[in-house]
Design an enzyme around this catalytic site. Structure first.
Site, PDB file in Angstrom:
ATOM      1  N   GLY A  77     -13.868  -0.116   3.861  1.00  0.00           N
ATOM      2  CA  GLY A  77     -12.551  -0.347   4.532  1.00  0.00           C
ATOM      3  C   GLY A  77     -12.531  -1.939   4.584  1.00  0.00           C
ATOM      4  N   TYR A 125      -8.390 -12.080   4.484  1.00  0.00           N
ATOM      5  CA  TYR A 125      -8.593 -10.624   4.610  1.00  0.00           C
ATOM      6  C   TYR A 125      -9.819 -10.371   5.387  1.00  0.00           C
ATOM      7  CZ  TYR A 125      -7.711  -6.096   2.253  1.00  0.00           C
ATOM      8  OH  TYR A 125      -7.343  -4.711   1.823  1.00  0.00           O
ATOM      9  N   TRP A 126     -10.923  -9.857   5.027  1.00  0.00           N
ATOM     10  CA  TRP A 126     -11.928  -9.555   5.777  1.00  0.00           C
ATOM     11  C   TRP A 126     -13.048 -10.617   5.904  1.00  0.00           C
ATOM     12  CZ3 TRP A 126     -11.605  -5.186   8.697  1.00  0.00           C
ATOM     13  CH2 TRP A 126     -10.696  -4.014   8.464  1.00  0.00           C
ATOM     14  N   ASP A 179      -6.851   4.722   7.274  1.00  0.00           N
ATOM     15  CA  ASP A 179      -5.639   4.518   8.022  1.00  0.00           C
ATOM     16  C   ASP A 179      -4.962   5.453   8.645  1.00  0.00           C
ATOM     17  OD1 ASP A 179      -6.016   2.681   5.640  1.00  0.00           O
ATOM     18  OD2 ASP A 179      -4.338   1.465   6.590  1.00  0.00           O
ATOM     19  N   ASP A 209     -13.073  -4.643   2.585  1.00  0.00           N
ATOM     20  CA  ASP A 209     -13.436  -4.696   1.279  1.00  0.00           C
ATOM     21  C   ASP A 209     -14.052  -5.975   1.009  1.00  0.00           C
ATOM     22  OD1 ASP A 209     -11.506  -2.612   1.372  1.00  0.00           O
ATOM     23  OD2 ASP A 209     -10.086  -3.622   0.300  1.00  0.00           O
ATOM     24  N   TYR A 224       1.056  -1.145   0.105  1.00  0.00           N
ATOM     25  CA  TYR A 224       0.021  -0.118  -0.005  1.00  0.00           C
ATOM     26  C   TYR A 224       0.960   1.222   0.122  1.00  0.00           C
ATOM     27  CZ  TYR A 224      -3.361  -3.582   1.791  1.00  0.00           C
ATOM     28  OH  TYR A 224      -4.188  -4.726   1.986  1.00  0.00           O
ATOM     29  N   GLN A 261     -13.973   6.579   2.384  1.00  0.00           N
ATOM     30  CA  GLN A 261     -13.821   5.622   3.468  1.00  0.00           C
ATOM     31  C   GLN A 261     -14.107   6.137   4.628  1.00  0.00           C
ATOM     32  OE1 GLN A 261      -9.552   4.312   3.489  1.00  0.00           O
ATOM     33  NE2 GLN A 261     -10.090   2.055   2.686  1.00  0.00           N
ATOM     34  N   ARG A 270      -6.259 -12.826   0.238  1.00  0.00           N
ATOM     35  CA  ARG A 270      -6.490 -11.803  -0.285  1.00  0.00           C
ATOM     36  C   ARG A 270      -8.020 -11.795  -0.972  1.00  0.00           C
ATOM     37  NH1 ARG A 270      -4.962  -6.606   0.306  1.00  0.00           N
ATOM     38  NH2 ARG A 270      -5.697  -6.290  -1.747  1.00  0.00           N
ATOM     39  N   GLU A 302      -0.756  -7.037   9.073  1.00  0.00           N
ATOM     40  CA  GLU A 302      -2.040  -6.360   8.582  1.00  0.00           C
ATOM     41  C   GLU A 302      -3.259  -7.099   9.338  1.00  0.00           C
ATOM     42  OE1 GLU A 302      -2.468  -6.690   4.307  1.00  0.00           O
ATOM     43  OE2 GLU A 302      -4.231  -5.356   4.432  1.00  0.00           O
ATOM     44  N   TYR A 329       1.380  -0.774  -7.056  1.00  0.00           N
ATOM     45  CA  TYR A 329      -0.023  -0.837  -6.671  1.00  0.00           C
ATOM     46  C   TYR A 329      -1.087  -0.773  -8.042  1.00  0.00           C
ATOM     47  CZ  TYR A 329      -4.550  -0.158  -4.259  1.00  0.00           C
ATOM     48  OH  TYR A 329      -5.733  -0.289  -3.978  1.00  0.00           O
TER      49      TYR A 329
HETATM   50  C1  DGY Z   1      -6.505  -2.636  -1.253  1.00  0.00           C
HETATM   51  O1  DGY Z   1      -5.880  -2.300  -2.369  1.00  0.00           O
HETATM   52  O2  DGY Z   1      -6.914  -3.925  -0.871  1.00  0.00           O
HETATM   53  C2  DGY Z   1      -7.346  -1.824  -0.620  1.00  0.00           C
HETATM   54  O3  DGY Z   1      -8.105  -2.069   0.605  1.00  0.00           O
HETATM   55  C3  DGY Z   1      -8.553  -0.834  -1.656  1.00  0.00           C
HETATM   56  O4  DGY Z   1      -8.342   0.189  -0.884  1.00  0.00           O
END
Ligand code: DGY
Length: 423
Positions: free
Chosen positions: A168, A354-355, A43, A170, A36, A109, A203, A398, A89
């Protein structure tokens, strides 16, 4: 505390600060090196608190000022500010095509940095600096809340997000159903860079990414009109966590308004309306708060951490908090590291992705802070202690495998380090 314990704490703080220093750029802090490489909106909130806890007040204030310097004329604060060009990115500024200066994305966000600004103002020992910094930021902070209150209201009065990235969180499983109705990207080839550094299994999937980009294309085609996004986006969800964070932001700002001679009334009014909206998002059968799909007029499941983040807003009925915490205790056998991001008994639960299951330092902190403010001091302390034990053992990751506590995702992650300092 034994001297061994005290030296461990000193060591943990030193390592946390080293992470922030390593991720610090010119006036802002990247969430994680490589993965990132720009400034991310929400953040910046916890990161500023981390700088302050380390006594680096100028860096703390600058983090927030820098973010607000990228605010759009409408009041919208973009979710990523592309301060430097970088190949690490995707999707970068050319995909977004917002023609904003500096280059930014065209979505937002949760306004967590607003609450951080209020917190810095209250805690900064240099009162002249605190007043000067807050004064510099005041119009931007008020305009941010004003834009949310004006342009992002859902049928219950809560806040509407127009892209999963705006939450946030995702790839939270509660976005799966509305995402299936989103268009896919016109170009099926994805330039993903995230999976070069983080295992693809940790991811979001390509399936999700094609839809994330499909929504970006739609919003881009609509000209990035931040007043109209809630009407035109194929994805429109009234989100619990965003609403709670916005409610708290407005009420925190309303508190400091009184100290600096500004009018708290519009802020307090929006905070009250957003809290009332949370009540409407309560699902009494489930005993949990659930987001609401505006397009299909339906509450969304399964139960996710975002529902529990409602407590961060303050003012949640104690009987509801009790029911949620009881459920959380039930989850702890399978997922014992604070708050798993998804109900571990749900088919969508994935302890590593991830989430969709992992534990996050930010979520634990939001829930603990909300609990502390609602009179659940013991629960807050328990979350604090277990989160600090987690980072001491597994590092400033993370996120953490919800079942094993193994650190996964990006490493040297800024908000994990920042909140360790602030906690
Ligand atoms: C990502 O790139 O994973 C971010 O969370 C998108 O904002």
């Amino acid at each position: 505390m034994t001297s061994r314990g005290a030296s461990d704490v000193v060591d943990l703080r030193a390592r946390a600060l080293a992470v922030l220093v390593g991720n610090h750029r010119a006036g802002y802090t990247v969430p994680a090196e490589g993965l990132y490489p720009y400034q991310w909106c929400w953040d910046s909130g916890p990161i500023a608190l981390g700088w302050a806890a380390a006594g680096k007040w100028d860096d703390a204030w600058t983090e927030l000022l820098r973010l607000l310097s990228a605010q759009w004329a409408s009041g919208m604060v973009p979710h990523i500010v592309f301060w430097e060009s970088c190949d690490d990115y995707f999707p970068g500024p050319e995909v977004w095509g917002t023609s904003h200066t500096p280059p930014t994305t065209g979505i937002t966000q949760p306004p967590l940095p607003v609450s951080s600004a209020a917190r810095l103002f209250v805690a900064d020992p240099d009162r002249d600096r605190a007043r000067a910094m807050l004064a510099a930021m005041w119009p931007g902070l008020v305009a941010w809340i004003g834009w949310i209150a004006r342009a992002r209201r859902g049928p219950h009065g809560g806040c509407v997000i127009v892209h999963p990235w705006e939450s946030g969180m995702d790839n939270a499983p509660c976005w799966d159903a509305p995402l299936e109705h989103a268009p896919t990207a016109s170009d099926p080839h994805l330039e993903r860079r995230d999976v070069a550094t983080v295992a693809a299994a940790h991811r979001p999937t390509d399936h999700d990414y094609r839809r994330y980009l499909g929504i970006v294309e739609r919003l881009r085609a609509a000209g990035w009109d931040t007043e109209e996004q809630a009407a035109v986006s194929p994805f429109a969800v009234e989100d619990v966590a965003f609403t709670a964070i916005a409610a708290r932001a407005a009420s925190d700002l309303g508190q400091v308004a009184r100290d600096v001679g500004e009018d708290p009334a519009p802020l307090d009014r929006f905070a009250a309306e957003a809290r009332a909206a949370l009540t409407a998002l309560w699902d009494d059968d489930a005993g949990w708060f659930r987001p609401y799909d505006v397009r299909r007029e339906a509450p969304l499941g399964p139960l996710t951490a975002g529902g529990l983040v409602a407590v961060w807003a303050g003012g949640v009925d104690a009987a509801r908090v009790d029911r949620m915490l009881e459920r959380l205790d039930g989850w702890a056998t399978a997922a014992p590291f604070g708050v798993p991001t998804c109900d571990p008994t749900a088919p969508a639960f994935d302890p590593e992705r991830y989430w969709r299951g992992p534990a996050w330092v930010l979520v634990n902190w939001l829930v603990a802070d909300g609990c502390a403010r609602s009179g659940y001091a013991e629960r807050a302390e328990q979350l604090r202690a277990s989160t600090l034990a987690l980072v001491a053992r597994a590092g400033f990751s993370e996120y953490y495998d919800a079942t094993t506590g193994q650190g996964i995702g990006g490493h040297g992650f800024s908000w994990s380090a920042a909140l360790t300092l602030a906690w």
